[in-house]
Design a protein around this motif. Structure first.
Motif, short mmCIF file in Angstrom:
data_model
loop_
_atom_site.label_atom_id
_atom_site.label_comp_id
_atom_site.label_asym_id
_atom_site.label_seq_id
_atom_site.Cartn_x
_atom_site.Cartn_y
_atom_site.Cartn_z
N MET A 1 -42.40 53.88 -14.71
CA MET A 1 -41.18 53.05 -15.09
C MET A 1 -40.67 53.32 -16.43
SD MET A 1 -40.84 49.01 -15.96
CE MET A 1 -41.88 49.42 -17.24
N SER A 2 -39.50 53.18 -16.60
CA SER A 2 -39.00 53.40 -18.09
C SER A 2 -38.85 52.13 -18.69
CB SER A 2 -37.40 54.02 -17.83
OG SER A 2 -36.75 53.68 -19.04
N LEU A 3 -39.47 51.97 -19.78
CA LEU A 3 -39.55 50.78 -20.54
C LEU A 3 -38.21 50.35 -20.81
CD1 LEU A 3 -41.08 48.63 -22.07
CD2 LEU A 3 -41.17 50.29 -24.08
N ARG A 4 -37.11 51.34 -21.17
CA ARG A 4 -35.88 51.00 -21.58
C ARG A 4 -34.95 50.53 -20.53
NH1 ARG A 4 -31.11 54.53 -20.72
NH2 ARG A 4 -29.75 54.05 -22.41
N SER A 5 -35.35 51.00 -19.13
CA SER A 5 -34.70 50.25 -17.97
C SER A 5 -35.09 48.95 -17.69
CB SER A 5 -35.01 51.20 -16.51
OG SER A 5 -34.45 52.27 -16.93
N GLY A 6 -36.35 48.52 -18.00
CA GLY A 6 -36.88 47.15 -17.89
C GLY A 6 -36.08 46.29 -18.99
N ILE A 7 -36.08 46.73 -20.11
CA ILE A 7 -35.41 45.94 -21.28
C ILE A 7 -33.95 45.72 -20.77
CG2 ILE A 7 -34.75 46.20 -23.53
CD1 ILE A 7 -37.53 47.74 -24.13
N ILE A 8 -33.20 46.90 -20.40
CA ILE A 8 -31.80 46.77 -20.15
C ILE A 8 -31.37 45.81 -18.87
CG2 ILE A 8 -29.74 47.85 -19.16
CD1 ILE A 8 -30.65 50.53 -20.75
N ALA A 9 -32.38 45.74 -17.86
CA ALA A 9 -32.49 44.79 -16.95
C ALA A 9 -32.49 43.43 -17.24
CB ALA A 9 -33.30 45.21 -15.91
N GLY A 10 -33.33 43.26 -18.25
CA GLY A 10 -33.77 41.84 -18.73
C GLY A 10 -32.42 41.32 -19.70
N LEU A 11 -31.92 42.18 -20.44
CA LEU A 11 -30.92 42.02 -21.44
C LEU A 11 -29.52 41.71 -20.35
CD1 LEU A 11 -31.33 44.63 -24.24
CD2 LEU A 11 -31.75 42.20 -24.32
N PHE A 79 -41.11 41.96 -15.19
CA PHE A 79 -40.53 42.16 -13.58
C PHE A 79 -40.65 43.42 -12.97
CE2 PHE A 79 -37.38 42.32 -10.48
CZ PHE A 79 -37.94 41.42 -9.41
N ALA A 80 -40.06 44.29 -13.84
CA ALA A 80 -39.84 45.71 -13.26
C ALA A 80 -41.12 46.33 -13.06
CB ALA A 80 -39.07 46.47 -14.42
N MET A 81 -42.40 45.97 -13.91
CA MET A 81 -43.52 46.60 -13.75
C MET A 81 -44.28 46.10 -12.28
SD MET A 81 -44.93 46.38 -17.74
CE MET A 81 -46.66 46.18 -17.25
N VAL A 82 -44.14 45.01 -12.26
CA VAL A 82 -44.56 44.50 -10.88
C VAL A 82 -43.87 44.74 -9.67
CG1 VAL A 82 -45.30 41.96 -9.94
CG2 VAL A 82 -45.73 42.58 -12.06
N HIS A 146 -31.25 52.22 -11.40
CA HIS A 146 -31.59 52.51 -12.62
C HIS A 146 -32.98 52.79 -13.04
CE1 HIS A 146 -27.47 51.11 -13.44
NE2 HIS A 146 -27.84 50.26 -12.61
N ILE A 147 -33.77 52.22 -12.22
CA ILE A 147 -35.35 52.61 -12.31
C ILE A 147 -35.81 52.72 -10.82
CG2 ILE A 147 -35.77 51.67 -14.54
CD1 ILE A 147 -37.30 49.83 -13.71
N ARG A 148 -36.45 54.07 -10.77
CA ARG A 148 -36.91 54.29 -9.10
C ARG A 148 -38.47 54.77 -9.46
NH1 ARG A 148 -36.40 51.29 -5.41
NH2 ARG A 148 -34.38 50.21 -5.83
N THR A 149 -38.97 55.13 -10.40
CA THR A 149 -40.33 55.79 -10.50
C THR A 149 -41.06 54.96 -11.49
OG1 THR A 149 -39.51 57.17 -12.35
CG2 THR A 149 -39.16 58.01 -10.50
N ILE A 150 -42.25 55.05 -11.14
CA ILE A 150 -43.17 54.21 -11.88
C ILE A 150 -44.14 55.37 -12.58
CG2 ILE A 150 -45.29 52.78 -11.87
CD1 ILE A 150 -44.10 51.72 -9.10
N GLY A 151 -44.24 55.06 -14.02
CA GLY A 151 -45.25 56.18 -14.73
C GLY A 151 -44.47 56.64 -15.80
#
Length: 151
Positions: A1-11, A79-82, A146-151
Protein backbone atom coordinates in the motif's frame (compact mmCIF):
# COMPACT_ATOMS: atom_id res chain seq x y z
CA UNK A 1 0.00 0.00 0.00
CA UNK A 2 1.16 3.45 -0.78
CA UNK A 3 1.24 5.60 2.34
CA UNK A 4 0.70 8.58 0.07
CA UNK A 5 -2.52 7.09 -1.33
CA UNK A 6 -3.98 6.52 2.14
CA UNK A 7 -3.11 10.07 3.12
CA UNK A 8 -4.70 11.48 -0.03
CA UNK A 9 -7.85 9.40 0.50
CA UNK A 10 -8.09 10.72 4.06
CA UNK A 11 -7.56 14.32 2.98
CA UNK A 12 -10.20 14.10 0.26
CA UNK A 13 -12.68 12.45 2.63
CA UNK A 14 -11.82 15.05 5.27
CA UNK A 15 -12.48 17.91 2.85
CA UNK A 16 -15.87 16.46 1.86
CA UNK A 17 -16.67 15.93 5.55
CA UNK A 18 -15.80 19.49 6.60
CA UNK A 19 -17.64 21.21 3.77
CA UNK A 20 -20.72 19.02 4.23
CA UNK A 21 -20.77 19.46 8.01
CA UNK A 22 -20.40 23.23 7.86
CA UNK A 23 -23.13 23.53 5.21
CA UNK A 24 -25.56 21.21 7.02
CA UNK A 25 -25.03 22.85 10.42
CA UNK A 26 -25.68 26.27 8.87
CA UNK A 27 -28.63 25.31 6.64
CA UNK A 28 -30.61 22.69 8.54
CA UNK A 29 -28.91 22.36 11.92
CA UNK A 30 -29.81 25.79 13.19
CA UNK A 31 -26.23 26.71 14.00
CA UNK A 32 -23.29 28.59 12.59
CA UNK A 33 -21.03 27.04 9.99
CA UNK A 34 -18.11 28.15 12.17
CA UNK A 35 -19.28 26.09 15.16
CA UNK A 36 -17.73 22.77 14.04
CA UNK A 37 -14.28 24.27 13.36
CA UNK A 38 -14.36 25.96 16.76
CA UNK A 39 -15.19 22.63 18.43
CA UNK A 40 -12.24 21.00 16.68
CA UNK A 41 -9.93 23.92 17.45
CA UNK A 42 -10.85 23.69 21.13
CA UNK A 43 -9.05 20.33 21.26
CA UNK A 44 -5.76 22.27 21.25
CA UNK A 45 -6.80 25.85 22.05
CA UNK A 46 -9.09 25.05 24.97
CA UNK A 47 -12.75 25.63 25.79
CA UNK A 48 -12.47 29.39 25.54
CA UNK A 49 -12.73 29.22 21.74
CA UNK A 50 -16.07 27.41 21.82
CA UNK A 51 -19.14 29.25 20.64
CA UNK A 52 -20.76 31.57 21.34
CA UNK A 53 -19.83 33.49 19.38
CA UNK A 54 -19.67 31.02 16.53
CA UNK A 55 -18.07 33.50 14.19
CA UNK A 56 -15.11 33.18 11.87
CA UNK A 57 -11.68 33.53 13.45
CA UNK A 58 -8.72 32.84 11.18
CA UNK A 59 -6.42 31.55 13.92
CA UNK A 60 -9.00 29.16 15.34
CA UNK A 61 -9.96 28.03 11.85
CA UNK A 62 -6.36 27.28 10.85
CA UNK A 63 -5.68 25.30 14.03
CA UNK A 64 -8.94 23.38 13.53
CA UNK A 65 -8.10 22.54 9.92
CA UNK A 66 -4.61 21.39 10.90
CA UNK A 67 -6.09 19.05 13.52
CA UNK A 68 -8.93 17.88 11.27
CA UNK A 69 -6.79 17.13 8.23
CA UNK A 70 -4.03 15.48 10.26
CA UNK A 71 -6.61 13.14 11.81
CA UNK A 72 -8.24 12.58 8.42
CA UNK A 73 -4.90 11.56 6.89
CA UNK A 74 -4.15 9.15 9.74
CA UNK A 75 -7.63 7.64 9.48
CA UNK A 76 -7.21 7.33 5.71
CA UNK A 77 -4.00 5.35 6.14
CA UNK A 78 -5.50 3.12 8.85
CA UNK A 79 -8.58 2.38 6.77
CA UNK A 80 -6.53 1.65 3.64
CA UNK A 81 -4.22 -0.72 5.51
CA UNK A 82 -7.14 -2.74 6.83
CA UNK A 83 -9.52 -2.56 3.88
CA UNK A 84 -7.06 -3.46 1.19
CA UNK A 85 -5.95 -6.59 3.00
CA UNK A 86 -9.55 -7.78 2.81
CA UNK A 87 -9.63 -7.61 -1.00
CA UNK A 88 -13.26 -6.52 -1.17
CA UNK A 89 -15.43 -5.67 -4.14
CA UNK A 90 -15.89 -1.99 -4.88
CA UNK A 91 -19.33 -1.96 -3.30
CA UNK A 92 -18.16 -3.71 -0.17
CA UNK A 93 -15.18 -1.35 0.09
CA UNK A 94 -17.59 1.59 0.20
CA UNK A 95 -19.86 -0.20 2.70
CA UNK A 96 -16.86 -0.97 4.90
CA UNK A 97 -15.89 2.69 4.64
CA UNK A 98 -19.32 3.78 5.87
CA UNK A 99 -19.05 1.35 8.80
CA UNK A 100 -15.56 2.71 9.52
CA UNK A 101 -16.89 6.27 9.51
CA UNK A 102 -19.66 5.32 11.94
CA UNK A 103 -17.09 3.65 14.20
CA UNK A 104 -15.04 6.85 14.16
CA UNK A 105 -18.21 8.76 15.12
CA UNK A 106 -18.78 6.46 18.10
CA UNK A 107 -15.19 6.81 19.26
CA UNK A 108 -15.19 10.60 18.83
CA UNK A 109 -18.59 11.36 20.32
CA UNK A 110 -18.79 8.72 23.04
CA UNK A 111 -15.17 7.87 23.82
CA UNK A 112 -13.32 11.15 23.52
CA UNK A 113 -16.04 13.09 25.28
CA UNK A 114 -14.26 12.12 28.50
CA UNK A 115 -11.44 14.42 27.36
CA UNK A 116 -13.44 16.86 25.24
CA UNK A 117 -16.94 17.02 26.76
CA UNK A 118 -18.16 19.66 24.31
CA UNK A 119 -18.40 16.99 21.61
CA UNK A 120 -21.41 15.52 23.42
CA UNK A 121 -23.51 18.50 22.32
CA UNK A 122 -22.91 17.51 18.69
CA UNK A 123 -24.35 14.01 19.02
CA UNK A 124 -26.91 14.40 16.26
CA UNK A 125 -27.90 13.15 12.84
CA UNK A 126 -25.61 15.66 11.09
CA UNK A 127 -22.52 14.32 12.87
CA UNK A 128 -23.56 10.73 12.23
CA UNK A 129 -24.27 11.44 8.57
CA UNK A 130 -21.03 13.30 7.83
CA UNK A 131 -18.97 10.57 9.51
CA UNK A 132 -20.71 7.95 7.37
CA UNK A 133 -20.00 10.07 4.28
CA UNK A 134 -16.36 10.44 5.35
CA UNK A 135 -15.98 6.67 5.48
CA UNK A 136 -17.88 6.17 2.25
CA UNK A 137 -15.61 8.62 0.45
CA UNK A 138 -12.56 6.78 1.84
CA UNK A 139 -13.88 3.50 0.48
CA UNK A 140 -14.90 5.03 -2.84
CA UNK A 141 -11.51 6.70 -3.34
CA UNK A 142 -9.75 3.41 -2.79
CA UNK A 143 -11.97 1.69 -5.38
CA UNK A 144 -10.93 4.20 -8.04
CA UNK A 145 -7.66 2.36 -8.58
CA UNK A 146 -5.63 4.86 -6.58
CA UNK A 147 -4.27 2.00 -4.52
CA UNK A 148 -4.51 -1.61 -5.42
CA UNK A 149 -1.41 -3.25 -4.04
CA UNK A 150 -0.29 -3.95 -0.53
CA UNK A 151 3.34 -3.73 0.50
Amino acid sequence: MSLRSGIIAGLIAGLVFMILEMVLVATVGGGSAWGPPRMIGAIVLGREVLPPPATFDLGIFLVAMLIHFALSAVLGVLFAMVALKMRLSNTMMIVLGVVFGLLVYLINFYGFTALFPWFAMARNWISIFVHAVFGGVLGWWLTRGHIRTIG
